[in-house]
Design a protein around this motif. Structure first.
Motif, PDB file in Angstrom:
ATOM      1  N   ASP A 369     -29.285  60.150  48.095  1.00 13.76           N
ATOM      2  CA  ASP A 369     -29.220  59.130  46.888  1.00 13.76           C
ATOM      3  C   ASP A 369     -29.643  57.815  47.456  1.00 13.76           C
ATOM      4  O   ASP A 369     -29.597  57.192  46.445  1.00 13.76           O
ATOM      5  CB  ASP A 369     -27.331  59.039  46.611  1.00 13.76           C
ATOM      6  CG  ASP A 369     -27.210  60.254  46.099  1.00 13.76           C
ATOM      7  OD1 ASP A 369     -27.947  60.726  44.803  1.00 13.76           O
ATOM      8  OD2 ASP A 369     -25.737  60.058  46.419  1.00 13.76           O
ATOM      9  N   GLU A 370     -30.119  57.866  48.516  1.00 11.99           N
ATOM     10  CA  GLU A 370     -30.920  56.733  48.862  1.00 11.99           C
ATOM     11  C   GLU A 370     -32.079  56.405  49.859  1.00 11.99           C
ATOM     12  O   GLU A 370     -32.339  57.939  50.011  1.00 11.99           O
ATOM     13  CB  GLU A 370     -29.918  55.494  49.231  1.00 11.99           C
ATOM     14  CG  GLU A 370     -29.076  56.179  51.251  1.00 11.99           C
ATOM     15  CD  GLU A 370     -28.440  56.177  51.834  1.00 11.99           C
ATOM     16  OE1 GLU A 370     -28.598  54.196  52.242  1.00 11.99           O
ATOM     17  OE2 GLU A 370     -27.143  56.164  52.583  1.00 11.99           O
ATOM     18  N   LYS A 371     -33.409  55.695  49.453  1.00 11.82           N
ATOM     19  CA  LYS A 371     -33.848  55.557  50.704  1.00 11.82           C
ATOM     20  C   LYS A 371     -33.833  54.903  51.898  1.00 11.82           C
ATOM     21  O   LYS A 371     -32.825  54.256  52.374  1.00 11.82           O
ATOM     22  CB  LYS A 371     -35.314  55.059  49.972  1.00 11.82           C
ATOM     23  CG  LYS A 371     -35.804  55.273  48.884  1.00 11.82           C
ATOM     24  CD  LYS A 371     -37.077  56.518  49.066  1.00 11.82           C
ATOM     25  CE  LYS A 371     -37.307  57.872  47.668  1.00 11.82           C
ATOM     26  NZ  LYS A 371     -37.894  58.779  47.796  1.00 11.82           N
ATOM     27  N   GLY A 372     -34.487  54.721  53.025  1.00  7.15           N
ATOM     28  CA  GLY A 372     -34.616  54.143  53.963  1.00  7.15           C
ATOM     29  C   GLY A 372     -34.340  53.129  53.697  1.00  7.15           C
ATOM     30  O   GLY A 372     -34.154  51.957  52.762  1.00  7.15           O
ATOM     31  N   GLN A 376     -38.522  52.276  50.813  1.00 13.67           N
ATOM     32  CA  GLN A 376     -39.360  53.437  50.339  1.00 13.67           C
ATOM     33  C   GLN A 376     -40.235  55.149  51.151  1.00 13.67           C
ATOM     34  O   GLN A 376     -39.877  55.607  50.672  1.00 13.67           O
ATOM     35  CB  GLN A 376     -40.767  52.526  50.684  1.00 13.67           C
ATOM     36  CG  GLN A 376     -40.892  51.359  50.222  1.00 13.67           C
ATOM     37  CD  GLN A 376     -41.390  51.834  48.809  1.00 13.67           C
ATOM     38  OE1 GLN A 376     -41.713  53.035  47.747  1.00 13.67           O
ATOM     39  NE2 GLN A 376     -40.634  51.510  47.993  1.00 13.67           N
ATOM     40  N   THR A 377     -39.481  54.712  52.472  1.00  9.99           N
ATOM     41  CA  THR A 377     -39.407  55.631  53.336  1.00  9.99           C
ATOM     42  C   THR A 377     -38.090  56.632  53.336  1.00  9.99           C
ATOM     43  O   THR A 377     -36.974  56.304  52.922  1.00  9.99           O
ATOM     44  CB  THR A 377     -39.341  56.160  54.831  1.00  9.99           C
ATOM     45  OG1 THR A 377     -40.067  54.447  55.374  1.00  9.99           O
ATOM     46  CG2 THR A 377     -39.245  56.958  55.816  1.00  9.99           C
ATOM     47  N   ASP A 382     -36.652  57.938  57.786  1.00 14.26           N
ATOM     48  CA  ASP A 382     -35.879  56.630  58.194  1.00 14.26           C
ATOM     49  C   ASP A 382     -34.645  57.140  59.113  1.00 14.26           C
ATOM     50  O   ASP A 382     -34.566  56.369  61.065  1.00 14.26           O
ATOM     51  CB  ASP A 382     -35.795  56.000  57.358  1.00 14.26           C
ATOM     52  CG  ASP A 382     -34.910  54.305  58.088  1.00 14.26           C
ATOM     53  OD1 ASP A 382     -35.885  53.770  58.846  1.00 14.26           O
ATOM     54  OD2 ASP A 382     -34.044  54.113  56.765  1.00 14.26           O
ATOM     55  N   LEU A 383     -33.838  57.458  59.346  1.00 13.42           N
ATOM     56  CA  LEU A 383     -32.539  57.740  60.927  1.00 13.42           C
ATOM     57  C   LEU A 383     -33.722  58.050  62.127  1.00 13.42           C
ATOM     58  O   LEU A 383     -32.900  57.891  63.447  1.00 13.42           O
ATOM     59  CB  LEU A 383     -32.370  58.886  60.114  1.00 13.42           C
ATOM     60  CG  LEU A 383     -31.002  58.495  59.361  1.00 13.42           C
ATOM     61  CD1 LEU A 383     -30.704  60.187  58.497  1.00 13.42           C
ATOM     62  CD2 LEU A 383     -30.282  57.730  59.484  1.00 13.42           C
TER      63      LEU A 383
END
Length: 504
Positions: A369-372, A376-377, A382-383
């Motif tokens: 539900d979310e980006k980095g 954008q990533t 990102d993790l």
């Protein structure tokens, strides 16, 4: 009032090649942890007497209670401790929450169907392994294979296959009973589910986030695996560049992986019926069944002693190695995978069990539900970018860590890695793949030597075994600044290796 979690003390228990971790989450100034997470308790093979002191040390360290117990997947090197030390864990360990991957939720019809099918394959493997083990000790087995100038080599090679198959089978299944009956699922997993006291059972759903857990303020846990798609579960290797190359180029014969013990298997006969004769004293029965319920399909002349060298009675059992490998790798990809984030700092700890390439690939397909943090990533990328601690998947094997979708994305300059490999307690056949040298060198580079192995004795960086892993670690650590060297503090005792992640 509970404080924000700012550090995690990680204990890796050193009973042998296998996973057993205790994570203690603390706030600033805390002497005792606010949350204790135990992850697995296994080793490929060890006696109860040897494992019991480790179990008691875990009970001592946790004061007899953990907030959560996570079982990543059902392999002996992750659950055997619960079988060997059932009494100790049952009587002295209380679990507030038991965490299992969604693939263990048998109230789900699809999971139940899959587990039933998987159970049949495990039964076939156990039966084939038991038969082969018995046959290798028979006179007929030696008469068939130990013939001619290369007979000894052929005979010993097949005995080696039998031993390797036994090791792989024992990882996946319990041995056959005294009466030749199939025992079923791993006892360690049954102890976890049925015998250890717990308050709550939680199935971890892939693509979800655990937040607002009591005692884990400032911590967010992302569930990356197991995969939701079967294509990912059965994918163990990637293309060139996606995974690390095997230490040795090995080829496995593609053989049967279906059940060889069905009641009616005439459809799978390799010969036309005109060529099938009975091997039984009852001439009236065209297809006589032997005690193991398989049909005997050999010509009468085939049984003459002088023709033993032409017989293929046991060759089909050799192909069971393919089935064993498929089951082992499939179960690895069903590992629960946790990315544990310190919310304030964004630092991440990655615990992937024994996940192989298909699982790693699936993480990048999760519809979060979310980006980095940059908006954008993709969140999974990102993790990985923010990972500061990596529990190396599958004991440093070549396909336990994805390359392009995994290692290449771990770009944090403070990365520390920890691997559960011990040459003193390991199957000899596993030494062909563990450690993978290409992965080993990449980890040393990425971590600048901040690389912790359960037992580094006997491990070398190069193929010629001239450079000890410990020497290479010391060399790279020596190139770090004094401040970085001081930050990287590792404590060892007779029970565990300990490292603390600073989440600030």
């Amino acid at each position: 009032m509970a404080k924000k979690i700012t550090s995690c003390n990680i204990q890796m228990y050193t009973m042998g090649t296998g996973d057993c971790f205790l994570l203690s989450f603390k706030g600033d100034g805390d002497q005792k942890p606010q949350f204790k997470l135990m992850i697995d308790c296994g080793v490929q093979s060890i006696s109860g007497d040897n494992m019991r002191p480790y179990a008691m040390k875990i009970i001592e360290e946790t004061e007899g209670e953990v907030d959560a117990l996570l079982i990543t997947h059902e392999h002996q090197d992750h659950v055997l401790g619960f079988q060997r030390c059932k009494k100790e864990f049952k009587e002295h360990l209380k679990v507030k929450e038991l965490w299992l991957p969604w693939t263990e939720n048998e109230s789900d019809a699809l999971v139940k169907e899959w587990k039933d099918e998987f159970g049949k394959k495990k039964k076939a493997l156990a039966m084939a392994t038991d038969l082969l083990n018995k046959h290798t000790k028979s006179d007929l087995f030696e008469q068939i294979y130990n013939v001619g100038p290369r007979g000894a080599r052929s005979f010993n090679a097949r005995k080696g296959i039998s031993n390797s198959l036994m090791e792989l089978s024992n990882l996946n299944t319990e041995p056959m009973g005294a009466a030749g009956d199939y025992i079923g699922g791993l006892k360690g997993m049954e102890v976890v589910k049925n015998d250890i006291e717990r308050e709550r059972l939680r199935f971890l759903e892939t693509g979800t986030v655990l937040e607002d857990i009591e005692g884990l303020q400032n911590i967010r846990i992302y569930i990356l695996g197991p995969p939701k798609m079967w294509k990912d579960v059965k994918t163990h290797h990637g293309k060139d560049g996606e995974t690390y190359k095997h230490n040795k180029e090995l080829e496995f014969v593609r053989a049967f992986s279906s059940l060889p013990f069905e009641e009616d298997d005439s459809e799978s006969d390799p010969f036309e019926k005109v060529h099938i004769t009975q091997y039984d004293s009852d001439a009236k029965t065209k297809y006589a069944k032997s005690k193991n319920k398989t049909y005997s399909r050999i010509k009468e002349s085939y049984t003459k002693p002088e023709n033993n060298y032409r017989r293929i009675d046991f060759d089909w059992l050799m192909s069971a190695a393919n089935l064993s490998l498929r089951l082992t790798k499939g179960m690895n990809n069903l590992s629960a995978v946790l990315a544990i984030e310190f919310i304030d700092s964004g630092k991440v700890m990655l615990f992937p069990g024994d996940a192989e390439f298909g699982s790693w690939r699936s993480w990048h397909e999760i519809d979060w539900d979310e980006k980095g943090k940059d908006g954008q990533t993709h969140l999974t990328t990102d993790l990985l970018n923010r990972t500061v601690f990596y529990k190396v998947a599958h004991h440093l094997s070549h396909n336990g860590t994805a390359r392009e979708l995994g290692m290449d994305l771990m770009t944090n300059k403070d990365l520390v890695a920890m691997a559960t490999l011990d040459y003193d307690v390991i199957s000899p056949s596993w030494k062909n793949t563990m450690p993978n040298r290409a992965l080993l060198k990449e980890l040393l580079k990425k971590t600048s030597g901040r690389f912790i192995v359960l037992n580094p004795k006997g491990l070398h960086v190069d193929k010629a075994n001239t450079t000890k892993l410990t020497d290479e670690i010391d060399k790279r650590l020596g190139n770090l600044s004094q401040a970085k060297q001081k930050e990287f503090k590792v404590d060892r005792n007779e029970f565990f290796v300990q490292y603390t992640v600073n989440g600030s």
